[in-house]
Enzyme design. Structure first.
Site, PDB file in Angstrom:
ATOM      1  N   ARG A 165       1.087  -1.129  -0.323  1.00  0.00           N
ATOM      2  CA  ARG A 165       0.304   0.032  -0.013  1.00  0.00           C
ATOM      3  C   ARG A 165       1.009   1.050  -0.227  1.00  0.00           C
ATOM      4  O   ARG A 165       0.651   1.967  -0.529  1.00  0.00           O
ATOM      5  CB  ARG A 165      -0.772   0.230   1.810  1.00  0.00           C
ATOM      6  CG  ARG A 165      -2.532  -1.206   0.750  1.00  0.00           C
ATOM      7  CD  ARG A 165      -3.270  -1.075   1.692  1.00  0.00           C
ATOM      8  NE  ARG A 165      -2.433  -1.285   3.082  1.00  0.00           N
ATOM      9  CZ  ARG A 165      -3.000  -2.264   3.865  1.00  0.00           C
ATOM     10  NH1 ARG A 165      -4.122  -2.530   3.703  1.00  0.00           N
ATOM     11  NH2 ARG A 165      -2.062  -3.075   5.229  1.00  0.00           N
ATOM     12  N   GLU A 222       3.859 -11.036  13.127  1.00  0.00           N
ATOM     13  CA  GLU A 222       3.010 -11.979  14.561  1.00  0.00           C
ATOM     14  C   GLU A 222       3.302 -13.690  14.358  1.00  0.00           C
ATOM     15  O   GLU A 222       3.444 -13.748  15.207  1.00  0.00           O
ATOM     16  CB  GLU A 222       1.526 -11.013  13.802  1.00  0.00           C
ATOM     17  CG  GLU A 222       1.286 -11.476  15.361  1.00  0.00           C
ATOM     18  CD  GLU A 222      -0.076 -11.182  15.121  1.00  0.00           C
ATOM     19  OE1 GLU A 222      -0.998 -11.412  16.093  1.00  0.00           O
ATOM     20  OE2 GLU A 222      -1.011 -10.006  14.511  1.00  0.00           O
TER      21      GLU A 222
END
Length: 180
Positions: A67, A104
């Protein structure tokens, strides 16, 4: 938030609770991208900050996969600069250098073409959102391998409770919008 342009940008960020997993409040930039006035305002605000902070000392804007690619070229165009891309592993042709970072649930790698920048060139890194700071930190390390000077990292949105800007220290960081 007195600035009308900043208000226009903020109104186009929407929140989705429990996405992608329970307990996460996802900040969605899709409405901002859909609205040309809001998107233009976001680019104008980021460019104004960079002009005020760095004047004409920036050589390139560096957009992060994926993005950051939405904001990087537009911001570079607004400033009259070129845009350099940092991609996820295996997406760039030719010789590359890479840096690993922790996600994560594992690790990932970013890459840049070895000849994308010359030593000493001054860059600003842009992405849509700063969360934990791992991706942007890896980008700074990657740019360091090319001996580029990272003047600043910027994003549209910052999730302050995740303290990502601390991972960027000593590189300055700026965001248009901050959320817990």
């Amino acid at each position: 938030m007195a600035d009308p342009e900043l208000q226009l940008v903020a109104r186009r960020i929407r929140s989705f609770p429990d996405f992608p997993v329970p307990g996460v409040l996802f900040r969605d930039i899709s409405p901002l991208l859909k609205d040309p006035d809001s998107f233009r305002a976001s680019i104008h605000l980021l460019a104004s900050h960079l002009r005020k902070t760095h004047g004409g000392k920036i050589d390139y804007i560096v957009g992060l996969d994926s993005r950051g690619f939405l904001f990087g070229p537009s911001l570079a165009q607004e400033l009259g600069l070129g845009c350099v891309l940092i991609r996820k592993q295996g997406k760039l042709p030719g010789p590359t250098v890479s840096a690993s970072y922790t996600l994560e649930y594992g690790k990932a790698q970013l890459e840049i073409q070895r000849d994308a920048l010359e030593p000493g060139e001054k860059v600003v890194v842009v992405d849509d959102l700063l969360a934990t700071g791992g991706t942007m930190r890896a980008a700074c390390e990657l740019l360091g391998q090319l001996q580029a000077k990272v003047l600043e990292c910027v994003s549209l949105v910052e999730l302050t409770s995740l303290k990502g800007r601390e991972k960027l220290d000593p590189v300055p960081f700026f965001s248009l919008l901050q959320y817990e």
